[in-house]
Design an enzyme around this catalytic site. Sequence first.
Site, short mmCIF file in Angstrom:
data_model
loop_
_atom_site.label_atom_id
_atom_site.label_comp_id
_atom_site.label_asym_id
_atom_site.label_seq_id
_atom_site.Cartn_x
_atom_site.Cartn_y
_atom_site.Cartn_z
CB ILE A 293 -0.98 0.01 1.20
CG1 ILE A 293 -1.86 -1.25 1.17
CG2 ILE A 293 -1.86 1.26 1.17
CD1 ILE A 293 -2.74 -1.43 2.42
NE ARG B 86 10.06 -4.48 10.44
CZ ARG B 86 9.57 -5.68 10.70
NH1 ARG B 86 10.03 -6.38 11.71
NH2 ARG B 86 8.64 -6.22 9.94
CB THR C 158 -5.27 4.78 4.90
OG1 THR C 158 -3.94 4.66 4.41
CG2 THR C 158 -5.92 6.02 4.33
NE ARG D 176 -5.96 -2.69 11.35
CZ ARG D 176 -6.27 -2.83 10.07
NH1 ARG D 176 -6.38 -1.77 9.28
NH2 ARG D 176 -6.49 -4.02 9.55
CD GLU E 122 -11.49 2.13 12.77
OE1 GLU E 122 -10.33 2.52 12.60
OE2 GLU E 122 -12.01 1.17 12.16
CG HIS F 28 -11.37 1.21 8.71
ND1 HIS F 28 -10.82 0.63 9.83
CD2 HIS F 28 -10.61 0.75 7.67
CE1 HIS F 28 -9.80 -0.14 9.50
NE2 HIS F 28 -9.65 -0.08 8.18
CB ILE F 29 -14.43 3.59 3.27
CG1 ILE F 29 -13.96 5.06 3.20
CG2 ILE F 29 -15.73 3.48 4.09
CD1 ILE F 29 -14.88 5.96 2.37
N GLY F 30 -10.97 2.35 3.38
CA GLY F 30 -9.78 2.29 2.50
C GLY F 30 -9.94 1.38 1.30
C1 GLV Z 1 -8.20 -2.75 6.25
O1 GLV Z 1 -7.96 -1.94 7.11
C2 GLV Z 1 -7.42 -3.92 6.01
O2 GLV Z 1 -6.55 -4.26 6.82
O3 GLV Z 1 -7.66 -4.58 4.98
#
Ligand code: GLV
Length: 338
Positions: free
Chosen positions: A171, A191, A255, A257, A286, A304-306
């Site tokens: 991501i 890392r 986006t 946690r 949340e 939380h609609i990523g």
């Molecule tokens: C959403 O937050 C996921 O982890 O897929």
Amino acid sequence: MWATLLLQRVVVTYSNAMARIIVTAPQLMSVVNEELPGHEIVGGDHFMDRQELADHIATADALLTSLSDPLDAEMIGKAAKLKVIGQCAAGFNNIDLGAAKQAGVVVTATPGVLHETTADLAFTLLLEVTRRTGEAERWVRAGKAWRYDHTFMLGAGLQGATLGIIGLGQIGEAMARRGAAFGMNVIYNARHQKNVAAIDAVNPNTQPTRRVDLDELLAASDVVSLHCPLTEETRHIIDENALNAMKKTAYLVNTARGACVDEAALVKALKTGLIAGAGLDVFEDEPTITEDLLTMENVVLLPHIGSAALPTREAMSRLAARNIAKVLSGEPAETPVE
Ligand code: GLV
């Protein structure tokens, strides 16, 4: 002999057909049913609370789970014949991996199918917060006076700005490519050193992508975007000190946690002008959101609609269900959590 063959067939069909699969949260059930034909599938139309999950886990062969399910050691300890947890998400911080391993339960997740969509949403937040679109839309909807005005609703520009990515996994890398396409120079903290060729190939006018330590990232970025998993190491990685280290003109996008950010410290930083704004799709507790954030003009808040695009959610459901089917039939999972 026919009787024996028939019996064998019945036994084989029985063992294939009778796996009990608990779907713990609302799911795209047509997709799930397509991938898991012939099994007993329970749920999928509501969120199971802790008690309901505890009641079901004892008899479950498989769980198709969501990211808020409390799959801690106590819960996993109630499983008697559980073989696989098919988490329908990229993140899996709700699952005690040690307890699952000890219980011989394979844990799978759904990487590889949601990163572009989630990066789209992260970049949406970046654009919204830097160009003040939420604030501007609220202005219009409230019927406040406006006209084209050279000095009105001025936001930040992106060309030549620095995008600091914390966590350059799938991501984060997709977010970095979007930043580069918009003319941003990318730095990242991770890392390990990552292959950044795809980011650098996007735009001949941007500087080469560099790995930096967290302090440099915080001090140099115009936008800091979080793309790391939630672990003990990354819990509150953005705390009061980190916010202090950021530029006063910088923005934070999250986006990943909610608990990667100390939300109380963020509220304080926004109130006192320590940073310019924040775009948030995730929250520490949340679905509760710190009340103060709701009244701030310089934050964009999403529920939380990523990854919430239909084709992406279908691909996630399909992959989670396929992982379950594979493990139940004795094959390796496609995307196990290692
Ligand atoms: C959403 O937050 C996921 O982890 O897929």
